[in-house]
Motif scaffolding. Structure first.
Motif, PDB file in Angstrom:
ATOM      1  N   LEU A 148     -24.583  -8.150 -34.991  1.00 59.06           N
ATOM      2  CA  LEU A 148     -24.982  -6.791 -35.365  1.00 59.06           C
ATOM      3  C   LEU A 148     -23.993  -5.766 -34.814  1.00 59.06           C
ATOM      4  O   LEU A 148     -23.688  -4.766 -35.474  1.00 59.06           O
ATOM      5  N   THR A 149     -23.489  -6.025 -33.601  1.00 61.82           N
ATOM      6  CA  THR A 149     -22.477  -5.132 -33.013  1.00 61.82           C
ATOM      7  C   THR A 149     -21.228  -5.100 -33.878  1.00 61.82           C
ATOM      8  O   THR A 149     -20.678  -4.033 -34.169  1.00 61.82           O
ATOM      9  N   PHE A 150     -20.783  -6.270 -34.308  1.00 59.81           N
ATOM     10  CA  PHE A 150     -19.585  -6.342 -35.144  1.00 59.81           C
ATOM     11  C   PHE A 150     -19.783  -5.628 -36.477  1.00 59.81           C
ATOM     12  O   PHE A 150     -18.895  -4.899 -36.936  1.00 59.81           O
ATOM     13  N   PHE A 151     -20.926  -5.802 -37.120  1.00 57.59           N
ATOM     14  CA  PHE A 151     -21.146  -5.183 -38.427  1.00 57.59           C
ATOM     15  C   PHE A 151     -21.321  -3.667 -38.319  1.00 57.59           C
ATOM     16  O   PHE A 151     -21.271  -2.964 -39.322  1.00 57.59           O
ATOM     17  N   LEU A 152     -21.510  -3.182 -37.103  1.00 52.60           N
ATOM     18  CA  LEU A 152     -21.482  -1.739 -36.878  1.00 52.60           C
ATOM     19  C   LEU A 152     -20.072  -1.254 -36.557  1.00 52.60           C
ATOM     20  O   LEU A 152     -19.662  -0.178 -36.996  1.00 52.60           O
ATOM     21  N   ARG A 153     -19.353  -2.034 -35.783  1.00 55.83           N
ATOM     22  CA  ARG A 153     -18.011  -1.666 -35.348  1.00 55.83           C
ATOM     23  C   ARG A 153     -17.073  -2.851 -35.578  1.00 55.83           C
ATOM     24  O   ARG A 153     -16.928  -3.722 -34.721  1.00 55.83           O
ATOM     25  N   GLY A 154     -16.410  -2.859 -36.740  1.00 49.22           N
ATOM     26  CA  GLY A 154     -15.604  -3.998 -37.141  1.00 49.22           C
ATOM     27  C   GLY A 154     -14.438  -4.309 -36.224  1.00 49.22           C
ATOM     28  O   GLY A 154     -13.994  -5.458 -36.151  1.00 49.22           O
ATOM     29  N   PHE A 155     -13.926  -3.314 -35.500  1.00 47.83           N
ATOM     30  CA  PHE A 155     -12.787  -3.575 -34.618  1.00 47.83           C
ATOM     31  C   PHE A 155     -13.164  -4.431 -33.409  1.00 47.83           C
ATOM     32  O   PHE A 155     -12.289  -4.888 -32.657  1.00 47.83           O
ATOM     33  N   LEU A 156     -14.471  -4.696 -33.235  1.00 48.37           N
ATOM     34  CA  LEU A 156     -14.934  -5.531 -32.123  1.00 48.37           C
ATOM     35  C   LEU A 156     -15.039  -7.006 -32.528  1.00 48.37           C
ATOM     36  O   LEU A 156     -15.793  -7.768 -31.925  1.00 48.37           O
ATOM     37  N   LEU A 157     -14.283  -7.406 -33.529  1.00 49.07           N
ATOM     38  CA  LEU A 157     -14.347  -8.778 -34.052  1.00 49.07           C
ATOM     39  C   LEU A 157     -14.157  -9.824 -32.953  1.00 49.07           C
ATOM     40  O   LEU A 157     -14.853 -10.846 -32.930  1.00 49.07           O
ATOM     41  N   PHE A 158     -13.247  -9.586 -32.029  1.00 50.21           N
ATOM     42  CA  PHE A 158     -12.977 -10.561 -30.963  1.00 50.21           C
ATOM     43  C   PHE A 158     -14.213 -10.802 -30.097  1.00 50.21           C
ATOM     44  O   PHE A 158     -14.353 -11.884 -29.507  1.00 50.21           O
ATOM     45  N   TYR A 159     -15.104  -9.829 -30.016  1.00 50.60           N
ATOM     46  CA  TYR A 159     -16.301  -9.970 -29.187  1.00 50.60           C
ATOM     47  C   TYR A 159     -17.150 -11.155 -29.636  1.00 50.60           C
ATOM     48  O   TYR A 159     -17.912 -11.713 -28.837  1.00 50.60           O
ATOM     49  N   ILE A 160     -17.028 -11.539 -30.889  1.00 52.59           N
ATOM     50  CA  ILE A 160     -17.779 -12.692 -31.389  1.00 52.59           C
ATOM     51  C   ILE A 160     -17.183 -13.986 -30.851  1.00 52.59           C
ATOM     52  O   ILE A 160     -17.905 -14.964 -30.621  1.00 52.59           O
ATOM     53  N   PHE A 161     -15.877 -13.992 -30.622  1.00 55.51           N
ATOM     54  CA  PHE A 161     -15.187 -15.231 -30.273  1.00 55.51           C
ATOM     55  C   PHE A 161     -14.935 -15.414 -28.780  1.00 55.51           C
ATOM     56  O   PHE A 161     -14.696 -16.538 -28.336  1.00 55.51           O
ATOM     57  N   SER A 162     -14.990 -14.345 -27.994  1.00 52.44           N
ATOM     58  CA  SER A 162     -14.740 -14.512 -26.554  1.00 52.44           C
ATOM     59  C   SER A 162     -15.792 -15.388 -25.866  1.00 52.44           C
ATOM     60  O   SER A 162     -15.431 -16.172 -24.973  1.00 52.44           O
ATOM     61  N   PHE A 401     -18.053 -15.599 -17.042  1.00 48.29           N
ATOM     62  CA  PHE A 401     -18.818 -14.569 -17.747  1.00 48.29           C
ATOM     63  C   PHE A 401     -18.127 -13.210 -17.607  1.00 48.29           C
ATOM     64  O   PHE A 401     -17.989 -12.466 -18.582  1.00 48.29           O
ATOM     65  N   TYR A 402     -17.654 -12.915 -16.406  1.00 48.93           N
ATOM     66  CA  TYR A 402     -16.993 -11.625 -16.169  1.00 48.93           C
ATOM     67  C   TYR A 402     -15.590 -11.605 -16.787  1.00 48.93           C
ATOM     68  O   TYR A 402     -15.127 -10.552 -17.237  1.00 48.93           O
ATOM     69  N   ILE A 403     -14.945 -12.774 -16.812  1.00 43.95           N
ATOM     70  CA  ILE A 403     -13.651 -12.857 -17.490  1.00 43.95           C
ATOM     71  C   ILE A 403     -13.817 -12.584 -18.977  1.00 43.95           C
ATOM     72  O   ILE A 403     -12.987 -11.909 -19.597  1.00 43.95           O
ATOM     73  N   HIS A 404     -14.903 -13.086 -19.548  1.00 46.48           N
ATOM     74  CA  HIS A 404     -15.204 -12.825 -20.961  1.00 46.48           C
ATOM     75  C   HIS A 404     -15.360 -11.315 -21.203  1.00 46.48           C
ATOM     76  O   HIS A 404     -14.853 -10.781 -22.207  1.00 46.48           O
ATOM     77  N   LEU A 405     -15.999 -10.617 -20.294  1.00 42.13           N
ATOM     78  CA  LEU A 405     -16.136  -9.164 -20.423  1.00 42.13           C
ATOM     79  C   LEU A 405     -14.775  -8.481 -20.333  1.00 42.13           C
ATOM     80  O   LEU A 405     -14.482  -7.544 -21.092  1.00 42.13           O
ATOM     81  N   ASN A 406     -13.948  -8.950 -19.407  1.00 46.23           N
ATOM     82  CA  ASN A 406     -12.624  -8.352 -19.233  1.00 46.23           C
ATOM     83  C   ASN A 406     -11.730  -8.601 -20.444  1.00 46.23           C
ATOM     84  O   ASN A 406     -10.978  -7.722 -20.863  1.00 46.23           O
ATOM     85  N   LEU A 407     -11.834  -9.787 -21.034  1.00 45.59           N
ATOM     86  CA  LEU A 407     -11.078 -10.087 -22.249  1.00 45.59           C
ATOM     87  C   LEU A 407     -11.492  -9.156 -23.383  1.00 45.59           C
ATOM     88  O   LEU A 407     -10.651  -8.710 -24.180  1.00 45.59           O
ATOM     89  N   ASN A 408     -12.790  -8.866 -23.472  1.00 49.00           N
ATOM     90  CA  ASN A 408     -13.264  -7.937 -24.492  1.00 49.00           C
ATOM     91  C   ASN A 408     -12.642  -6.558 -24.316  1.00 49.00           C
ATOM     92  O   ASN A 408     -12.248  -5.913 -25.295  1.00 49.00           O
ATOM     93  N   SER A 409     -12.565  -6.102 -23.078  1.00 45.32           N
ATOM     94  CA  SER A 409     -11.967  -4.792 -22.812  1.00 45.32           C
ATOM     95  C   SER A 409     -10.488  -4.781 -23.181  1.00 45.32           C
ATOM     96  O   SER A 409      -9.985  -3.821 -23.780  1.00 45.32           O
ATOM     97  N   LEU A 410      -9.792  -5.859 -22.831  1.00 41.72           N
ATOM     98  CA  LEU A 410      -8.368  -5.948 -23.173  1.00 41.72           C
ATOM     99  C   LEU A 410      -8.161  -5.977 -24.683  1.00 41.72           C
ATOM    100  O   LEU A 410      -7.166  -5.448 -25.195  1.00 41.72           O
ATOM    101  N   TRP A 411      -9.107  -6.572 -25.393  1.00 41.99           N
ATOM    102  CA  TRP A 411      -9.027  -6.585 -26.860  1.00 41.99           C
ATOM    103  C   TRP A 411      -9.083  -5.168 -27.424  1.00 41.99           C
ATOM    104  O   TRP A 411      -8.305  -4.816 -28.321  1.00 41.99           O
ATOM    105  N   VAL A 412      -9.983  -4.352 -26.914  1.00 44.05           N
ATOM    106  CA  VAL A 412     -10.095  -2.971 -27.398  1.00 44.05           C
ATOM    107  C   VAL A 412      -8.786  -2.220 -27.158  1.00 44.05           C
ATOM    108  O   VAL A 412      -8.310  -1.489 -28.034  1.00 44.05           O
ATOM    109  N   SER A 417      -3.872   0.102 -29.393  1.00 45.43           N
ATOM    110  CA  SER A 417      -2.454   0.252 -29.088  1.00 45.43           C
ATOM    111  C   SER A 417      -1.585  -0.168 -30.267  1.00 45.43           C
ATOM    112  O   SER A 417      -0.524   0.407 -30.500  1.00 45.43           O
ATOM    113  N   PHE A 418      -2.046  -1.172 -31.041  1.00 45.44           N
ATOM    114  CA  PHE A 418      -1.193  -1.767 -32.067  1.00 45.44           C
ATOM    115  C   PHE A 418      -1.761  -1.706 -33.489  1.00 45.44           C
ATOM    116  O   PHE A 418      -0.979  -1.707 -34.447  1.00 45.44           O
ATOM    117  N   LEU A 419      -3.081  -1.665 -33.648  1.00 54.13           N
ATOM    118  CA  LEU A 419      -3.645  -1.859 -34.981  1.00 54.13           C
ATOM    119  C   LEU A 419      -4.283  -0.626 -35.598  1.00 54.13           C
ATOM    120  O   LEU A 419      -4.212  -0.433 -36.817  1.00 54.13           O
TER     121      LEU A 419
END
Length: 460
Positions: A148-162, A401-412, A417-419
């Motif tokens: 549901l988060t992704f379908f609201l904010r498509g740029f958070l696609l990586f959040y599904i895979f982290s 679990f916390y690394i997964h959160l940090n990876l999500n932040s780095l994704w944003v 920065s690039f897309l």
């Protein structure tokens, strides 16, 4: 209070769905709308089916507020489980509800607040699952809310895979990791298949996410049917934002800088643009010409053909000037990426608050804004630069679990920065949540360390 630039794509399309049976941009056009993900359909369509648009919007805002309250309570309980300290959880609850810039967005018919609430739901259930890997219901619920988060904010696609990375790092047989992945992805797969089926049935095309059809060049039909010339972020202005982003400039009107100048809030060209861009293909006469064209494009007294001509002309020159911008070295590119990161996380998050400029605020409001900004920067900078080092030194089974959160932040950060050219601090809301959660173990570590030292001192 509820109307904004996304109103036409988020709300009007759903109004048309209820009234005509087709999710379409232009009413009775019978042209299915596929340019936005359908995350806002689910709550708003239900309310719109029950009531008129004004009442449905009020119900939508109430829904966002209620979900935000529930999410903040889940965040409170999650912090308690992580820290075992009630007062730390209470501080986190107060910070999230009273000293974050998220609360302001709950009163807007935009997906920002709702996406943050769903994201907290997802992480709460994911954490619960990690404590009891037999309870697949938590895993499925986590997957549902991240979808549901992704379908609201498509740029958070990586959040599904982290989280999937997380499932293969935990100490379980690899077949279990695949089971966890399938259970977690099941809600997303069902929703994505439904969306693809709808798009194919409506258009005859395979559209897994969104389509971006031409709005200006050679598309007069779209102009005549529904192009809104008065939106602040109409197509031409989005292209102008892209041009400004080439040198990492400010693309928001309430920040002093380039867009502030183009939209007529200031005539100070010298202090609105960095000097170095004038040796990279940008010319002052270009900027003055574009500013005049932008002003002309918003004159509502012109007839449709005149406004269309102005809009096409503006877009043509933006594209021309964009092509002329040149990077002299790789250091230019690196510097621009840093500037875009600064625009994302380094700006004053209270700048667009409806309480006027900081200098005109009362003393209590100034103090409040300073608290919001200070807490935001402490959490964001700590979670990005200090917390990862802490987890490297202090190893724990739940560190993943916390690394997964940090990876999500780095994704944003990577995305903006690039897309994606349009950079706003509101896109860091989920990063702020990541920061609140991931900083807790470090706080607990130092509290326990201090407590042990006091005990040793008292024994002496």
């Amino acid at each position: 209070m509820f109307i904004n630039n996304d109103h036409h794509e988020q709300i009007n399309t759903t109004n048309n769905l209820i009234e005509t049976g087709t999710w379409e941009y232009d009413k009775f056009s019978n042209e299915p709308f596929t340019e936005r993900l359908p995350g806002y359909i689910l709550p708003y369509a239900f309310f719109r089916y029950l009531a008129s648009e004004p009442i449905a919007l009020i119900l939508l805002i109430l829904y966002q507020i209620i979900l935000s309250i529930i999410a903040s309570l889940l965040l409170f309980f999650l912090i308690i489980e992580i820290s075992n300290y009630f007062f730390i959880a209470l501080i986190g609850f107060v910070v999230f509800n009273l000293f974050s810039s998220i609360t302001y967005w709950e009163l807007k018919a935009l997906p920002d607040s709702l996406s943050v609430s769903y994201y907290i739901f997802s992480n709460y259930f994911l954490y619960k699952f990690l404590h009891n890997k037999k309870l697949y219901k938590y895993l499925i619920l986590s997957g549902l809310f991240i979808a549901l988060t992704f379908f609201l904010r498509g740029f958070l696609l990586f959040y599904i895979f982290s989280p999937i990375i997380l499932f293969f790092l935990i100490d379980v047989p690899i077949k279990n990791s695949f089971k966890y992945t399938l259970a977690f992805l099941l809600p997303f797969i069902i929703m994505e298949i439904s969306w693809i089926y709808r798009n194919y049935s409506a258009t005859g095309k395979f559209i897994p996410l969104v389509s971006r059809e031409a709005i200006i060049s050679g598309d007069s039909l779209r102009f005549e049917k529904g192009y809104n010339f008065d939106l602040q972020y109409k197509n031409s202005m989005l292209r102008l934002r892209g041009y400004i982003s080439k040198w990492g400039g400010s693309t928001l009107p309430f920040h002093e800088g380039e867009m502030h100048y183009f939209l007529g809030y200031t005539d100070d060209l010298e202090n609105s643009f960095p000097k170095w861009i004038f040796s990279r293909g940008v010319k002052k006469e270009y900027i003055i010409k574009l500013k005049n064209q932008v002003r002309q494009s918003y004159i509502s007294s012109y007839d449709l053909n005149k406004r269309k001509e102005l809009e096409e002309d503006l877009t043509k020159y933006i594209n021309k000037y964009s092509d002329e911008f040149q990077y002299k070295s790789i250091f230019d590119i690196f510097y621009i990426k840093i500037k875009r990161v600064y625009n994302l996380i380094g700006r004053n998050v209270t700048e667009d608050y409806p309480f006027g400029p900081f200098t005109q605020n009362s003393l209590p409001m100034k103090f409040y804004k300073l608290c919001v900004v200070s807490i935001y920067f402490v959490i964001m900078l700590s979670s990005l630069f200090i917390v990862p080092l802490f987890y490297l030194v202090n190893k724990n089974i739940l560190n993943i679990f916390y690394i997964h959160l940090n990876l999500n932040s780095l994704w944003v950060i990577f995305v903006f920065s690039f897309l994606i050219n349009s950079v706003e601090s509101k896109y860091t809301f989920t990063m702020f949540v990541n920061g609140i959660i991931s900083i807790i173990p470090m706080i607990v570590f130092f509290i326990n360390k201090l407590s042990n030292n006091k005990k040793k001192f008292s024994l002496v």
